[in-house]
Design a protein around this motif. Sequence first.
Motif, short mmCIF file in Angstrom:
data_model
loop_
_atom_site.label_atom_id
_atom_site.label_comp_id
_atom_site.label_asym_id
_atom_site.label_seq_id
_atom_site.Cartn_x
_atom_site.Cartn_y
_atom_site.Cartn_z
N GLY A 173 14.30 -14.95 71.82
CA GLY A 173 13.38 -13.83 71.72
C GLY A 173 12.50 -13.66 72.93
O GLY A 173 12.05 -12.56 73.23
N CYS A 174 12.24 -14.71 73.64
CA CYS A 174 11.30 -14.65 74.75
C CYS A 174 11.90 -14.11 76.04
O CYS A 174 11.21 -13.54 76.86
N ALA A 175 13.17 -14.31 76.25
CA ALA A 175 13.75 -13.90 77.51
C ALA A 175 15.25 -13.69 77.36
O ALA A 175 15.88 -14.28 76.51
N GLU A 176 15.77 -12.87 78.22
CA GLU A 176 17.22 -12.62 78.22
C GLU A 176 17.85 -13.18 79.49
O GLU A 176 18.82 -12.65 79.99
N GLN A 177 17.27 -14.25 80.00
CA GLN A 177 17.79 -14.87 81.21
C GLN A 177 19.05 -15.66 80.90
O GLN A 177 19.24 -16.16 79.81
N ASP A 178 19.88 -15.75 81.90
CA ASP A 178 21.15 -16.46 81.72
C ASP A 178 20.97 -17.91 81.27
O ASP A 178 21.65 -18.34 80.36
N PRO A 179 20.07 -18.70 81.87
CA PRO A 179 19.90 -20.08 81.40
C PRO A 179 19.44 -20.15 79.94
O PRO A 179 19.83 -21.05 79.21
N VAL A 180 18.63 -19.20 79.53
CA VAL A 180 18.15 -19.19 78.15
C VAL A 180 19.30 -18.89 77.20
O VAL A 180 19.44 -19.53 76.17
N GLU A 181 20.12 -17.91 77.56
CA GLU A 181 21.28 -17.59 76.72
C GLU A 181 22.22 -18.78 76.64
O GLU A 181 22.76 -19.09 75.57
N SER A 182 22.42 -19.42 77.75
CA SER A 182 23.28 -20.60 77.78
C SER A 182 22.72 -21.72 76.90
O SER A 182 23.45 -22.37 76.15
N LEU A 183 21.40 -21.92 76.97
CA LEU A 183 20.74 -22.91 76.14
C LEU A 183 20.92 -22.56 74.66
O LEU A 183 21.27 -23.41 73.85
N HIS A 184 20.69 -21.31 74.33
CA HIS A 184 20.82 -20.87 72.94
C HIS A 184 22.25 -21.11 72.43
O HIS A 184 22.44 -21.62 71.33
N ASP A 185 23.23 -20.73 73.23
CA ASP A 185 24.63 -20.92 72.82
C ASP A 185 24.94 -22.41 72.60
O ASP A 185 25.60 -22.77 71.63
N SER A 186 24.45 -23.24 73.50
CA SER A 186 24.69 -24.68 73.36
C SER A 186 24.02 -25.24 72.11
O SER A 186 24.60 -26.06 71.40
N LEU A 187 22.81 -24.79 71.83
CA LEU A 187 22.11 -25.27 70.64
C LEU A 187 22.81 -24.81 69.36
O LEU A 187 22.89 -25.56 68.38
N GLU A 188 23.36 -23.61 69.38
CA GLU A 188 24.13 -23.13 68.22
C GLU A 188 25.36 -24.01 68.01
O GLU A 188 25.72 -24.35 66.88
N LYS A 189 26.00 -24.41 69.10
CA LYS A 189 27.16 -25.29 69.00
C LYS A 189 26.76 -26.66 68.45
O LYS A 189 27.49 -27.25 67.66
N VAL A 190 25.61 -27.15 68.89
CA VAL A 190 25.10 -28.44 68.40
C VAL A 190 24.95 -28.39 66.88
O VAL A 190 25.38 -29.31 66.17
N VAL A 191 24.36 -27.32 66.38
CA VAL A 191 24.17 -27.18 64.94
C VAL A 191 25.52 -27.17 64.22
O VAL A 191 25.70 -27.84 63.20
N GLN A 192 26.48 -26.44 64.75
CA GLN A 192 27.82 -26.39 64.13
C GLN A 192 28.50 -27.75 64.17
O GLN A 192 29.16 -28.15 63.21
N LEU A 193 28.35 -28.45 65.28
CA LEU A 193 28.99 -29.76 65.42
C LEU A 193 28.40 -30.80 64.47
O LEU A 193 29.06 -31.79 64.14
N GLU A 194 27.16 -30.59 64.03
CA GLU A 194 26.52 -31.55 63.13
C GLU A 194 26.77 -31.25 61.65
O GLU A 194 26.36 -32.02 60.79
N LYS A 195 27.45 -30.16 61.34
CA LYS A 195 27.73 -29.86 59.94
C LYS A 195 28.53 -30.97 59.25
O LYS A 195 28.21 -31.35 58.13
N PRO A 196 29.57 -31.52 59.91
CA PRO A 196 30.28 -32.64 59.25
C PRO A 196 29.35 -33.84 59.01
O PRO A 196 29.47 -34.52 58.00
N PHE A 197 28.42 -34.07 59.92
CA PHE A 197 27.45 -35.16 59.76
C PHE A 197 26.66 -34.97 58.47
O PHE A 197 26.49 -35.89 57.68
N GLN A 198 26.17 -33.75 58.26
CA GLN A 198 25.39 -33.46 57.06
C GLN A 198 26.22 -33.66 55.80
O GLN A 198 25.74 -34.22 54.81
#
Length: 147
Positions: free
Chosen positions: A24-49
Amino acid sequence: MKFNKKHIFAGICALGASSVLLTGCAEQDPVESLHDSLEKVVQLEKPFQKEQKTLEKLEKDENKLYDSVIQLNMDDYKKIVSLSNQALDNASKREEHLKTEKSSIDDSKKEFKTAKESAEDIKDEKIKEKAEIAASYMEKRYSSYSS
């Protein structure tokens, strides 16, 4: 190995909140990349849960078997052998679930490194600071799991 569910929940909440804030704060490329990576982290931890629930049930079952064996004496040898075999089967199941759980966390940790690298490229200091705080929570989670 027990992992505090509050730590898991707090880590996921921190990830979610920081990804929403960062998006929400910025549409910069590093921020988008960070957001995408964090979304992947959440998905990768679903089997853990998912494995946490299964492992908890298997641990309770193992404790019940142990309590049953302890109450028996040598006159109940056949029953002791039967319960011991059930306990061995339970241990094998737990081992498989632990492997799945560990694999999920390892994959999440690898993806998190990508997220952390993206955060280093963020120019906005306020956003970068929030990303660093979220990163420290995640590192604590991984450290807690490892110990």
